[in-house]
Design a protein around this motif. Sequence first.
Motif, PDB file in Angstrom:
ATOM      1  N   LEU A 203       0.895  -1.169  -0.054  1.00 38.58           N
ATOM      2  CA  LEU A 203      -0.086  -0.051  -0.064  1.00 38.58           C
ATOM      3  C   LEU A 203       0.879   1.257   0.146  1.00 38.58           C
ATOM      4  O   LEU A 203       0.497   2.351  -0.666  1.00 38.58           O
ATOM      5  N   ALA A 204       1.966   1.194   0.756  1.00 42.60           N
ATOM      6  CA  ALA A 204       2.773   2.422   0.797  1.00 42.60           C
ATOM      7  C   ALA A 204       3.241   2.756  -0.572  1.00 42.60           C
ATOM      8  O   ALA A 204       3.537   4.023  -0.790  1.00 42.60           O
ATOM      9  N   CYS A 205       3.715   1.740  -1.030  1.00 42.84           N
ATOM     10  CA  CYS A 205       4.393   1.876  -2.416  1.00 42.84           C
ATOM     11  C   CYS A 205       3.405   2.145  -3.604  1.00 42.84           C
ATOM     12  O   CYS A 205       3.843   2.485  -4.650  1.00 42.84           O
ATOM     13  N   GLY A 206       2.069   2.327  -3.276  1.00 45.10           N
ATOM     14  CA  GLY A 206       1.159   2.355  -4.331  1.00 45.10           C
ATOM     15  C   GLY A 206       0.925   1.271  -5.106  1.00 45.10           C
ATOM     16  O   GLY A 206       0.281   1.372  -6.313  1.00 45.10           O
ATOM     17  N   GLY A 207       1.249   0.184  -4.694  1.00 43.64           N
ATOM     18  CA  GLY A 207       1.146  -1.241  -5.523  1.00 43.64           C
ATOM     19  C   GLY A 207      -0.501  -1.713  -5.361  1.00 43.64           C
ATOM     20  O   GLY A 207      -0.750  -2.897  -5.961  1.00 43.64           O
ATOM     21  N   SER A 208      -1.314  -1.126  -4.422  1.00 46.99           N
ATOM     22  CA  SER A 208      -2.499  -1.643  -4.265  1.00 46.99           C
ATOM     23  C   SER A 208      -3.527  -0.387  -3.907  1.00 46.99           C
ATOM     24  O   SER A 208      -2.985   0.428  -3.169  1.00 46.99           O
TER      25      SER A 208
END
Length: 565
Positions: A203-208
């Motif tokens: 989530l923090a990486c923006g992958g979801s």
Amino acid sequence: MWLFDSSWKDIAARKQADRAALIEAAKELLRSCDLALSDAYLRASAGEIIAHLSARTPGWTAERVTAAYISQAIDAHAATNCITEVLFQEALEAARALDKEYEATGTLKGPLHGVPVSFKDQYDVKGYDSSIGFSQWAYKPAKEDALLVAQVKAAGGIPICKTNVPQTMLSFECNNPLFGRTLNPWSPAHIPGGSSGGEAVLLACGGSALGFGSDIGGSLRIPTGLSGCFAIKCGEPRFSKTGAVSPNPGFETIRTIMGPMARSVADVKLACQTICGLPGGASEHLAPVPWRDVQLPKKLKIGYYTSDNVAENSPPVKRAVREAVAALTKAGHECVQFVPPNALEAMECFTALTSSDGYKELTSHLGPDPQDPSLFLVLLGPSIPWFIRSTAAWLLRTAVGDERFATLLAAARHKPVREFVHWTARRNELIDEFHAKVWAQHAFDFVLAPVQAMPALPHKATRTLIPLASATIYYNVLHYPAGVVPVTRVLPTDVWAEEAEDPGSVMLRTEMRKVYDPEAMKGLPVGVQLVGRPWEDERVVEAMGVLDAALGPRGFGPGTWTPAV
């Protein structure tokens, strides 16, 4: 029988090779996808994705959005090793089907239409393993979706992958022999937290765009606090755990709470509005209450503390609490410092209850797998003879002067049923005492508290610092709803004074100061908890929104991550 068995290595190598092959296959599929607007998709919250798809904004389709998040998830995994099970091909197929259905009917499938969603590895997804890092659980695919996964799909959500966890899920490291170690998204030298660690990282990486994890001692709150995301642990179960595996499914004295993790408060609320009130499994006791609309008073009374008498809080953790207090005060709310009652006793109670069988059930699934170092201190007490444990506790009290650490060590042991029942009764007494000394005496609307005494630790430091989970365990024992909001980041100027500023365990203070390095930890997120009264989950989420707005823009949320160098 497992002493010299290295079969786990072959299983792990095969499992990781399968994962790599699926990722490479997805890269080929992405070549034919239109990713021109990827940046816009990745900067959108889950709610904004739905709004764009509903409005038929030019360039916005479920397939394109899903492809963008899959591409970002691949980058996130390459940087952090956060993914376990790869669902990318099925996700793209599901997205195309949604687009086709919407084109034909003009009706969204549900409130999560087209949102890429990820799940902690413990949730069953039909056709995929739920190994939670045990080699002996690999290659045993689920026959059905977990109920929560099915509910998300029915609402139009698109599962794209499952994410990594620590061995046994009773740790806030994120490492296991099957999938390996997950790294903090902001610093590869540090842990992401756990046990929902891979989920917070993705989530923090923006992958979801939205995720789901679970929490029995902080497993939703610690990783979101250390990785820079948002989460809510409801006070009582409101999200189904039917079809979610566990290494100790019969332990219910401290409840495992399933819940959402997200990149914004609005998305946490969206998940709650979508799922809460839906029926659980036959053996579950979910409140049959839809998510309610609540109005908070214009002026809130919020209690806060920077010391809980278990571990001395590090400078950035104290600063995060003070910055949150300053922001709330400036926004017109009343913030009152107080001393939290019985925090050490709550940690003692948690330790006593969870160790009652000597962690035999929890560790029975290891088979040939090597024990992760993060479990060293967890398993130490029950593994040593009573007279050695008693002597060690006596020495800690008399020679070291550490009553706190001695108390926790003494509680970690096998117990007869009668004593287990005694500790369960003590849990109830702690709830009564907190209610009388905090909610009744001070009339707080909420409590603001640290997530943990330290920012993200260096890898393997949890071997001796696992008791730092006490800050979140406190509210598991008390069964209170608690949410996490990221506040700030570690600064090189967060220097720790040599003199101890707060009461806390001498042993923990020594170990913490060995690994605390504000220069190496620079940029690591630091969050706070917002805690509410029983059955006030909705109010907690609203309060999270109040705090988030009061703090203003600060570099968290969609589109803020770039790979660490």
